[in-house]
Motif scaffolding. Structure first.
Motif, PDB file in Angstrom:
ATOM      1  N   GLY A  28       0.789  -1.220   0.000  1.00 38.71           N
ATOM      2  CA  GLY A  28       0.000   0.000   0.000  1.00 38.71           C
ATOM      3  C   GLY A  28       0.821   1.268   0.000  1.00 38.71           C
ATOM      4  O   GLY A  28       1.966   1.294   0.439  1.00 38.71           O
ATOM      5  N   ILE A  29       0.195   2.329  -0.519  1.00 37.05           N
ATOM      6  CA  ILE A  29       0.802   3.656  -0.497  1.00 37.05           C
ATOM      7  C   ILE A  29      -0.262   4.655  -0.054  1.00 37.05           C
ATOM      8  O   ILE A  29      -1.430   4.550  -0.454  1.00 37.05           O
ATOM      9  CB  ILE A  29       1.400   4.019  -1.875  1.00 37.05           C
ATOM     10  N   ASN A  30       0.139   5.595   0.784  1.00 34.81           N
ATOM     11  CA  ASN A  30      -0.782   6.593   1.305  1.00 34.81           C
ATOM     12  C   ASN A  30      -0.811   7.834   0.432  1.00 34.81           C
ATOM     13  O   ASN A  30       0.096   8.089  -0.365  1.00 34.81           O
ATOM     14  CB  ASN A  30      -0.370   6.995   2.731  1.00 34.81           C
TER      15      ASN A  30
ATOM     16  N   LEU B 203       8.656   8.600  -1.609  1.00 35.86           N
ATOM     17  CA  LEU B 203       7.759   7.510  -1.968  1.00 35.86           C
ATOM     18  C   LEU B 203       8.151   6.232  -1.237  1.00 35.86           C
ATOM     19  O   LEU B 203       9.317   5.861  -1.194  1.00 35.86           O
ATOM     20  CB  LEU B 203       7.826   7.263  -3.480  1.00 35.86           C
ATOM     21  N   HIS B 204       7.167   5.577  -0.640  1.00 40.95           N
ATOM     22  CA  HIS B 204       7.422   4.283  -0.007  1.00 40.95           C
ATOM     23  C   HIS B 204       6.170   3.427  -0.119  1.00 40.95           C
ATOM     24  O   HIS B 204       5.060   3.906   0.078  1.00 40.95           O
ATOM     25  CB  HIS B 204       7.868   4.435   1.449  1.00 40.95           C
ATOM     26  N   ILE B 205       6.380   2.177  -0.441  1.00 38.68           N
ATOM     27  CA  ILE B 205       5.295   1.207  -0.517  1.00 38.68           C
ATOM     28  C   ILE B 205       5.362   0.329   0.721  1.00 38.68           C
ATOM     29  O   ILE B 205       6.385  -0.292   1.002  1.00 38.68           O
ATOM     30  CB  ILE B 205       5.398   0.348  -1.797  1.00 38.68           C
ATOM     31  N   HIS B 206       4.273   0.321   1.470  1.00 43.27           N
ATOM     32  CA  HIS B 206       4.187  -0.553   2.635  1.00 43.27           C
ATOM     33  C   HIS B 206       4.031  -1.999   2.167  1.00 43.27           C
ATOM     34  O   HIS B 206       3.230  -2.291   1.283  1.00 43.27           O
ATOM     35  CB  HIS B 206       2.979  -0.168   3.503  1.00 43.27           C
ATOM     36  N   MET B 207       4.797  -2.889   2.755  1.00 43.87           N
ATOM     37  CA  MET B 207       4.708  -4.331   2.489  1.00 43.87           C
ATOM     38  C   MET B 207       4.330  -4.969   3.814  1.00 43.87           C
ATOM     39  O   MET B 207       5.134  -5.021   4.737  1.00 43.87           O
ATOM     40  CB  MET B 207       6.055  -4.847   1.984  1.00 43.87           C
ATOM     41  N   ALA B 208       3.080  -5.422   3.919  1.00 40.86           N
ATOM     42  CA  ALA B 208       2.566  -5.873   5.208  1.00 40.86           C
ATOM     43  C   ALA B 208       1.571  -7.009   5.008  1.00 40.86           C
ATOM     44  O   ALA B 208       1.463  -7.579   3.917  1.00 40.86           O
ATOM     45  CB  ALA B 208       1.922  -4.687   5.937  1.00 40.86           C
TER      46      ALA B 208
ATOM     47  N   THR C  48      -5.123   6.973  -2.274  1.00 39.04           N
ATOM     48  CA  THR C  48      -4.408   5.839  -1.694  1.00 39.04           C
ATOM     49  C   THR C  48      -4.536   4.661  -2.657  1.00 39.04           C
ATOM     50  O   THR C  48      -5.517   4.575  -3.409  1.00 39.04           O
ATOM     51  CB  THR C  48      -4.933   5.456  -0.299  1.00 39.04           C
ATOM     52  N   LEU C  49      -3.546   3.805  -2.672  1.00 42.58           N
ATOM     53  CA  LEU C  49      -3.502   2.671  -3.599  1.00 42.58           C
ATOM     54  C   LEU C  49      -3.025   1.452  -2.828  1.00 42.58           C
ATOM     55  O   LEU C  49      -2.032   1.515  -2.095  1.00 42.58           O
ATOM     56  CB  LEU C  49      -2.536   2.994  -4.740  1.00 42.58           C
ATOM     57  N   ILE C  50      -3.752   0.334  -2.982  1.00 38.46           N
ATOM     58  CA  ILE C  50      -3.455  -0.888  -2.229  1.00 38.46           C
ATOM     59  C   ILE C  50      -3.518  -2.072  -3.181  1.00 38.46           C
ATOM     60  O   ILE C  50      -4.454  -2.174  -3.979  1.00 38.46           O
ATOM     61  CB  ILE C  50      -4.477  -1.096  -1.089  1.00 38.46           C
TER      62      ILE C  50
ATOM     63  N   THR D  67      -5.951   6.709   3.140  1.00 35.71           N
ATOM     64  CA  THR D  67      -4.850   5.956   3.737  1.00 35.71           C
ATOM     65  C   THR D  67      -5.034   4.455   3.523  1.00 35.71           C
ATOM     66  O   THR D  67      -6.174   3.970   3.504  1.00 35.71           O
ATOM     67  CB  THR D  67      -4.706   6.253   5.247  1.00 35.71           C
ATOM     68  N   CYS D  68      -3.930   3.749   3.387  1.00 33.98           N
ATOM     69  CA  CYS D  68      -3.979   2.287   3.269  1.00 33.98           C
ATOM     70  C   CYS D  68      -4.006   1.611   4.634  1.00 33.98           C
ATOM     71  O   CYS D  68      -4.134   0.388   4.739  1.00 33.98           O
ATOM     72  CB  CYS D  68      -2.788   1.777   2.453  1.00 33.98           C
ATOM     73  N   ASP D  69      -3.924   2.393   5.705  1.00 39.52           N
ATOM     74  CA  ASP D  69      -3.755   1.825   7.048  1.00 39.52           C
ATOM     75  C   ASP D  69      -4.971   1.057   7.559  1.00 39.52           C
ATOM     76  O   ASP D  69      -4.851   0.263   8.488  1.00 39.52           O
ATOM     77  CB  ASP D  69      -3.395   2.923   8.045  1.00 39.52           C
ATOM     78  N   HIS D  70      -6.149   1.290   6.980  1.00 36.84           N
ATOM     79  CA  HIS D  70      -7.329   0.549   7.439  1.00 36.84           C
ATOM     80  C   HIS D  70      -7.244  -0.929   7.062  1.00 36.84           C
ATOM     81  O   HIS D  70      -7.843  -1.787   7.729  1.00 36.84           O
ATOM     82  CB  HIS D  70      -8.598   1.162   6.855  1.00 36.84           C
ATOM     83  N   LEU D  71      -6.537  -1.249   5.977  1.00 37.46           N
ATOM     84  CA  LEU D  71      -6.516  -2.643   5.488  1.00 37.46           C
ATOM     85  C   LEU D  71      -5.233  -3.380   5.819  1.00 37.46           C
ATOM     86  O   LEU D  71      -5.236  -4.609   5.914  1.00 37.46           O
ATOM     87  CB  LEU D  71      -6.752  -2.672   3.977  1.00 37.46           C
ATOM     88  N   LEU D  72      -4.128  -2.687   5.974  1.00 38.49           N
ATOM     89  CA  LEU D  72      -2.851  -3.373   6.195  1.00 38.49           C
ATOM     90  C   LEU D  72      -2.653  -3.704   7.669  1.00 38.49           C
ATOM     91  O   LEU D  72      -3.070  -2.966   8.554  1.00 38.49           O
ATOM     92  CB  LEU D  72      -1.691  -2.526   5.684  1.00 38.49           C
TER      93      LEU D  72
END
Length: 199
Positions: free
Chosen positions: A65-67, A77-82, A160-162, A191-196
């Motif tokens: 995900g990206i916020n 830029l950072h892509i969360h890997m979770a 946001t993109l997930i 934000t992508c934080d709801h799903l990751l």
């Protein structure tokens, strides 16, 4: 030489990593991301995070995900890997089975492919535009810009993109769910934080 680095996220767990380009890219709003010369950071994130990858995320179900600009803490830029919850994976597959997932990027923003997905405990449902791709070979930033942002007169900085790889009982099903949301949607999120799941 790699064009990215992978770092631990916070909290530091075996299911929380960040992929950062080694060149200066502020975030999702950077115009460079929709050019033909940009590296495919989503593909690289999946290749690292998947089982057997260089930095495998220790979760049965993986999310990338990206916020949006307003929801992030780093101006790089950072892509969360979770991880993602099993319920998220089930919900996406149920939506696909009922014809609620776009199969062509040009359909991504259509109303029938917008659906609620339950997030973290207590955070409620959020609405996402949902697309299925068979591979991460296309530039997801460009697809988002072309078929959602420009189509509806939105701001790329607010998106946001997930990415959620489709998994079945036999493993990776060679497909990816690509979710997008923003505050223009009813119950949307930036934000992508709801799903990751980071911890």
């Amino acid at each position: 030489m790699p064009h990215y680095v992978v770092l631990h996220g916070k909290p530091e767990t075996r299911r929380n990593y960040l992929l950062l380009p080694s060149c200066r890219i502020t975030g999702i709003e950077c115009p460079f991301l929709v050019t033909t010369t940009v590296a495919n950071y989503w593909h690289e994130a999946w290749e690292n995070a998947r089982s057997g990858g260089d930095v495998p995320v220790q979760s049965q179900y993986i999310g990338l995900g990206i916020n949006s600009q307003s929801a992030r803490q780093l101006n790089q830029l950072h892509i969360h890997m979770a991880g993602v919850r099993a319920s998220t994976q089930r919900r996406l597959q149920d939506l696909e089975s009922s014809g609620r997932v776009a199969l062509q990027p040009s359909q991504w923003g259509d109303t029938q492919y917008q659906a609620a997905v339950t997030g973290a405990d207590g955070s409620g449902d959020r609405t996402y535009r949902i697309l299925r791709l068979d591979a991460l070979t296309q530039n997801l930033f460009d697809l988002l810009n072309l078929y959602v942002v420009r189509r509806f007169g939105l701001d790329m900085a607010g998106q946001t993109l997930i990415v959620v790889p489709k998994m079945t009982a036999t493993g990776f099903a060679r497909a990816f769910y690509v979710l997008n949301s923003d505050s223009s949607l009813h119950d949307g999120t930036n934000t992508c934080d709801h799903l990751l799941v980071y911890s």
